[in-house]
Write a protein that holds these residues in place. Structure first.
Motif, PDB file in Angstrom:
ATOM      1  N   SER A  69      38.215  49.178  48.086  1.00  0.00           N
ATOM      2  CA  SER A  69      37.485  48.808  48.785  1.00  0.00           C
ATOM      3  C   SER A  69      36.358  48.082  47.867  1.00  0.00           C
ATOM      4  O   SER A  69      36.377  47.281  46.532  1.00  0.00           O
ATOM      5  CB  SER A  69      36.350  49.799  49.470  1.00  0.00           C
ATOM      6  OG  SER A  69      35.288  50.221  48.350  1.00  0.00           O
ATOM      7  N   ALA A  70      35.667  46.865  49.020  1.00  0.00           N
ATOM      8  CA  ALA A  70      34.485  45.336  48.060  1.00  0.00           C
ATOM      9  C   ALA A  70      33.266  46.934  47.378  1.00  0.00           C
ATOM     10  O   ALA A  70      33.022  46.333  46.902  1.00  0.00           O
ATOM     11  CB  ALA A  70      33.751  45.083  48.906  1.00  0.00           C
ATOM     12  N   ASN A 112      47.123  43.197  41.981  1.00  0.00           N
ATOM     13  CA  ASN A 112      47.826  42.004  41.516  1.00  0.00           C
ATOM     14  C   ASN A 112      48.949  42.973  40.795  1.00  0.00           C
ATOM     15  O   ASN A 112      49.227  43.259  39.351  1.00  0.00           O
ATOM     16  CB  ASN A 112      47.021  41.593  40.670  1.00  0.00           C
ATOM     17  CG  ASN A 112      47.279  40.252  40.773  1.00  0.00           C
ATOM     18  OD1 ASN A 112      47.959  39.705  39.732  1.00  0.00           O
ATOM     19  ND2 ASN A 112      46.590  39.253  41.248  1.00  0.00           N
ATOM     20  N   ASP A 120      39.283  31.947  39.431  1.00  0.00           N
ATOM     21  CA  ASP A 120      39.725  31.749  40.370  1.00  0.00           C
ATOM     22  C   ASP A 120      40.995  31.000  41.165  1.00  0.00           C
ATOM     23  O   ASP A 120      40.069  29.510  40.509  1.00  0.00           O
ATOM     24  CB  ASP A 120      38.988  31.879  41.517  1.00  0.00           C
ATOM     25  CG  ASP A 120      39.984  33.381  42.404  1.00  0.00           C
ATOM     26  OD1 ASP A 120      38.760  34.143  42.552  1.00  0.00           O
ATOM     27  OD2 ASP A 120      39.973  32.607  43.267  1.00  0.00           O
ATOM     28  N   ARG A 121      41.839  30.665  41.844  1.00  0.00           N
ATOM     29  CA  ARG A 121      42.604  30.053  42.712  1.00  0.00           C
ATOM     30  C   ARG A 121      42.324  29.471  43.570  1.00  0.00           C
ATOM     31  O   ARG A 121      42.053  28.163  43.927  1.00  0.00           O
ATOM     32  CB  ARG A 121      43.874  30.898  42.817  1.00  0.00           C
ATOM     33  CG  ARG A 121      43.791  31.492  43.926  1.00  0.00           C
ATOM     34  CD  ARG A 121      44.561  32.088  44.154  1.00  0.00           C
ATOM     35  NE  ARG A 121      46.229  32.567  44.007  1.00  0.00           N
ATOM     36  CZ  ARG A 121      46.753  34.192  44.110  1.00  0.00           C
ATOM     37  NH1 ARG A 121      45.865  34.864  45.004  1.00  0.00           N
ATOM     38  NH2 ARG A 121      47.709  34.246  43.312  1.00  0.00           N
ATOM     39  N   GLY A 164      36.207  37.526  43.365  1.00  0.00           N
ATOM     40  CA  GLY A 164      36.146  38.015  44.630  1.00  0.00           C
ATOM     41  C   GLY A 164      35.011  39.510  44.277  1.00  0.00           C
ATOM     42  O   GLY A 164      33.553  39.381  43.364  1.00  0.00           O
ATOM     43  N   VAL A 184      46.185  32.183  37.482  1.00  0.00           N
ATOM     44  CA  VAL A 184      46.368  32.998  36.053  1.00  0.00           C
ATOM     45  C   VAL A 184      48.031  33.371  36.053  1.00  0.00           C
ATOM     46  O   VAL A 184      48.223  33.946  37.343  1.00  0.00           O
ATOM     47  CB  VAL A 184      45.577  33.894  36.182  1.00  0.00           C
ATOM     48  CG1 VAL A 184      46.238  35.097  34.851  1.00  0.00           C
ATOM     49  CG2 VAL A 184      44.007  33.972  35.793  1.00  0.00           C
ATOM     50  N   ASP A 223      40.034  46.516  43.088  1.00  0.00           N
ATOM     51  CA  ASP A 223      41.423  46.989  43.048  1.00  0.00           C
ATOM     52  C   ASP A 223      42.862  47.097  42.432  1.00  0.00           C
ATOM     53  O   ASP A 223      43.397  47.515  42.847  1.00  0.00           O
ATOM     54  CB  ASP A 223      42.332  45.784  44.373  1.00  0.00           C
ATOM     55  CG  ASP A 223      41.045  46.009  45.690  1.00  0.00           C
ATOM     56  OD1 ASP A 223      40.287  46.562  45.848  1.00  0.00           O
ATOM     57  OD2 ASP A 223      41.816  45.247  46.641  1.00  0.00           O
ATOM     58  N   GLY A 248      34.385  42.134  42.896  1.00  0.00           N
ATOM     59  CA  GLY A 248      34.185  42.806  41.833  1.00  0.00           C
ATOM     60  C   GLY A 248      33.348  42.038  41.395  1.00  0.00           C
ATOM     61  O   GLY A 248      32.546  41.904  40.162  1.00  0.00           O
TER      62      GLY A 248
HETATM   63  C1  LIG Z   1      41.400  42.847  56.791  1.00  0.00           C
HETATM   64  C2  LIG Z   1      40.466  43.694  55.850  1.00  0.00           C
HETATM   65  C3  LIG Z   1      39.396  44.095  55.877  1.00  0.00           C
HETATM   66  C4  LIG Z   1      38.485  45.119  54.996  1.00  0.00           C
HETATM   67  N1  LIG Z   1      37.304  45.479  55.335  1.00  0.00           N
HETATM   68  C5  LIG Z   1      37.073  46.169  54.118  1.00  0.00           C
HETATM   69  C6  LIG Z   1      35.335  46.358  54.455  1.00  0.00           C
HETATM   70  O1  LIG Z   1      34.505  46.726  55.582  1.00  0.00           O
HETATM   71  N2  LIG Z   1      35.335  47.350  53.464  1.00  0.00           N
HETATM   72  C7  LIG Z   1      35.188  47.631  52.252  1.00  0.00           C
HETATM   73  O2  LIG Z   1      34.420  47.962  50.828  1.00  0.00           O
HETATM   74  N3  LIG Z   1      36.721  46.767  52.204  1.00  0.00           N
HETATM   75  C8  LIG Z   1      36.989  46.525  52.871  1.00  0.00           C
HETATM   76  N4  LIG Z   1      38.756  45.530  52.519  1.00  0.00           N
HETATM   77  C9  LIG Z   1      39.194  46.154  51.019  1.00  0.00           C
HETATM   78  C10 LIG Z   1      38.204  44.612  50.457  1.00  0.00           C
HETATM   79  O3  LIG Z   1      38.153  43.564  50.691  1.00  0.00           O
HETATM   80  C11 LIG Z   1      38.796  44.349  48.361  1.00  0.00           C
HETATM   81  O4  LIG Z   1      39.101  46.251  48.353  1.00  0.00           O
HETATM   82  C12 LIG Z   1      37.992  43.939  47.705  1.00  0.00           C
HETATM   83  O5  LIG Z   1      38.314  42.513  47.991  1.00  0.00           O
HETATM   84  C13 LIG Z   1      38.404  44.448  46.109  1.00  0.00           C
HETATM   85  O6  LIG Z   1      37.754  43.133  45.862  1.00  0.00           O
HETATM   86  P1  LIG Z   1      37.694  42.897  43.973  1.00  0.00           P
HETATM   87  O7  LIG Z   1      37.050  42.034  43.265  1.00  0.00           O
HETATM   88  O8  LIG Z   1      39.118  43.793  43.435  1.00  0.00           O
HETATM   89  O9  LIG Z   1      39.403  41.727  44.523  1.00  0.00           O
HETATM   90  P2  LIG Z   1      39.258  40.335  45.974  1.00  0.00           P
HETATM   91  O10 LIG Z   1      37.831  40.432  46.937  1.00  0.00           O
HETATM   92  O11 LIG Z   1      40.236  40.183  46.544  1.00  0.00           O
HETATM   93  O12 LIG Z   1      38.751  39.178  44.311  1.00  0.00           O
HETATM   94  C14 LIG Z   1      39.972  39.037  43.840  1.00  0.00           C
HETATM   95  C15 LIG Z   1      40.270  37.505  43.458  1.00  0.00           C
HETATM   96  O13 LIG Z   1      40.749  36.963  42.724  1.00  0.00           O
HETATM   97  C16 LIG Z   1      41.659  35.560  42.669  1.00  0.00           C
HETATM   98  N5  LIG Z   1      43.071  36.318  42.423  1.00  0.00           N
HETATM   99  C17 LIG Z   1      44.047  36.589  43.110  1.00  0.00           C
HETATM  100  N6  LIG Z   1      45.417  36.105  42.042  1.00  0.00           N
HETATM  101  C18 LIG Z   1      44.866  34.841  41.344  1.00  0.00           C
HETATM  102  C19 LIG Z   1      45.888  34.445  40.095  1.00  0.00           C
HETATM  103  N7  LIG Z   1      47.054  34.861  39.837  1.00  0.00           N
HETATM  104  N8  LIG Z   1      45.277  33.063  39.949  1.00  0.00           N
HETATM  105  C20 LIG Z   1      43.707  33.299  39.524  1.00  0.00           C
HETATM  106  N9  LIG Z   1      43.098  34.007  41.108  1.00  0.00           N
HETATM  107  C21 LIG Z   1      43.491  35.144  41.804  1.00  0.00           C
HETATM  108  C22 LIG Z   1      41.288  36.008  44.226  1.00  0.00           C
HETATM  109  O14 LIG Z   1      41.198  34.697  45.117  1.00  0.00           O
HETATM  110  C23 LIG Z   1      40.134  36.274  44.615  1.00  0.00           C
HETATM  111  O15 LIG Z   1      38.924  35.705  45.216  1.00  0.00           O
HETATM  112  C24 LIG Z   1      39.495  44.798  53.698  1.00  0.00           C
HETATM  113  C25 LIG Z   1      40.328  44.447  53.191  1.00  0.00           C
HETATM  114  C26 LIG Z   1      40.937  43.666  54.278  1.00  0.00           C
HETATM  115  C27 LIG Z   1      42.158  42.852  53.594  1.00  0.00           C
END
Ligand SMILES: Cc1cc2nc3c(=O)[nH]c(=O)nc-3n(C[C@H](O)[C@H](O)[C@H](O)COP(=O)(O)OP(=O)(O)OC[C@H]3O[C@@H](n4cnc5c(N)ncnc54)[C@H](O)[C@@H]3O)c2cc1C
Length: 355
Positions: free
Chosen positions: A280-281, A236, A35-36, A10, A76, A271, A12
């Motif tokens: 947040s992203a 998660n 990743d899935r 994702g 995972v 997250d 991060g």
């Molecule tokens: C509609 C919406 C709008 C948003 N708008 C904003 C914004 O404008 N600005 C902002 O900063 N943030 C925004 N966010 C929040 C942001 O998307 C998240 O905070 C961000 O994606 C977190 O990043 P991450 O790397 O922690 O996880 P993610 O980006 O969610 O990545 C997690 C990854 O893990 C993988 N995964 C999960 N479980 C498994 C498993 N069991 N096995 C294998 N792979 C798995 C998923 O496929 C994914 O690729 C928004 C969220 C939503 C839903």
């Protein structure tokens, strides 16, 4: 060779990769990304995917390529910490020397009976596709209830209403005003937009039960054709099941170096990590930069920084359909077309740098 395993590609996970590749990865380190989904997904755009206003392809970004990056497609299921292995569904475990867990979040249903079973979601690409399918097959006049008027609920409701004005959209909000954590002027701007676009806002709501095509607001039944849940998130389940201390979103409490207090080889990202901001992203990316700094020090046999300055966030921007937006840049509230243009520009830049 040391193996750095990154769970989740994702925001991060991608930032970790972009900080290390192509030239900052020590010669004796390989990376395995699990990743899935076989590509990075732009989760911030899932509201538009679900509303049917962008195509699936527009939320996909290819993972980078590098001779010492192995991409593992798989689900995972857990971590065997004693053996330093990642467990995968229907596949061999993967050994790690260092592990970064950035598996994102899931919906939180706050114990509301039936919410898990009878509502649709935009928290994963798979679920957003299901939501797209059910929303876009609705006949005219259908009732869509969106539970939760935070950023993602507001973006979904506006995107859907702009593109399907034949639907009756109800947006359920717990507060007196939607987006109550934003300044009043901004909440009012967004509420006026919804009034003009025939989205019914139901303030002070409390969803007590959900059944198939029916929700109960303060125990009063409301019939709907589709219910989408945007009323809360939690880390998660893989990390929620960890025995470590967690916050009220199930995010793991970490050392200042972002590793588990009980294991300096396991880092928790985005997250899944308990940080002093809402998930947040941007936050996931800021934290990823700090994790890379720690890793590089440790790989060099040096002490990592004892602490880091707070992660700086640039602001928050939301869309109201394709032409209007709202948000906070520093302490200033912005609304209208400019906010929407800046949001689109940021997305474009992100895709340009990662595509
Ligand atoms: C509609 C919406 C709008 C948003 N708008 C904003 C914004 O404008 N600005 C902002 O900063 N943030 C925004 N966010 C929040 C942001 O998307 C998240 O905070 C961000 O994606 C977190 O990043 P991450 O790397 O922690 O996880 P993610 O980006 O969610 O990545 C997690 C990854 O893990 C993988 N995964 C999960 N479980 C498994 C498993 N069991 N096995 C294998 N792979 C798995 C998923 O496929 C994914 O690729 C928004 C969220 C939503 C839903």
């Amino acid at each position: 060779m040391r193996n750095l395993v990154i769970l989740g590609g994702g925001y991060g996970g991608m930032k970790i990769l972009s900080e290390l590749l192509p030239n900052n990865l020590p010669e004796d380190v390989t990376i395995t990304l699990v990743d899935r989904v076989p590509y990075h997904c732009l989760k911030t755009e899932y509201y538009a995917l679900a509303a049917g206003t962008i195509s699936d392809k527009e939320v996909r970004v290819c993972f980078p390529e590098h001779p010492r990056l192995n991409i593992k497609f798989g689900e995972v299921t857990g971590i065997a910490r004693e053996e330093k292995k990642v467990l995968l569904k229907d596949d061999e475990p993967i050994n790690y020397d260092d592990l970064i867990i950035g598996l994102g979040c899931e919906d939180k249903y706050h114990g509301v009976p039936g919410a898990d079973e009878f509502t649709y979601s935009i928290q994963s690409i798979g679920k957003s596709r299901e939501t797209y399918s059910v929303l876009n097959n609705l006949p005219p006049g259908s009732v869509v209830s969106i539970v939760g008027a935070g950023l993602s609920g507001v973006e979904l409701a506006s995107e859907l209403s702009e593109s399907r004005d034949d639907l009756k959209i109800k947006l359920f909000d717990r507060g007196k005003h939607i987006l109550s954590s934003f300044p009043d002027r901004l909440s009012k701007y967004v509420e006026n937009w919804f009034n003009r676009h025939n989205v019914e806002i139901i303030n002070n709501s409390n969803i007590t039960k959900v059944e198939e095509k029916r929700l109960y607001n303060h125990d009063e039944p409301i019939d709907c054709d589709v219910i989408v849940w945007t009323a809360g998130i939690q880390a998660n389940k893989i990390v929620r099941d960890f025995p470590e201390e967690k916050d009220n979103m199930g995010r793991v409490v970490l050392t200042p170096q972002h590793n588990l207090k009980t294991d300096e080889h396991i880092y928790i990202l985005g997250d899944c990590a308990s940080l002093p901001h809402a998930p947040s992203a941007q936050l996931a990316e800021g934290q990823a930069e700090q994790i890379v700094e720690v890793l590089r020090k440790r790989w060099n046999g040096e002490e990592p920084p004892a602490s880091f300055p707070p992660i700086k966030l640039k602001g928050i921007l939301g869309s109201l359909g394709k032409k209007q937006g709202f948000g906070m840049m520093g302490n200033s509230a912005i609304t209208g077309r400019v906010a929407r243009l800046i949001k689109s520009g940021i997305l474009w830049m992100y895709k340009y740098h990662n595509g």
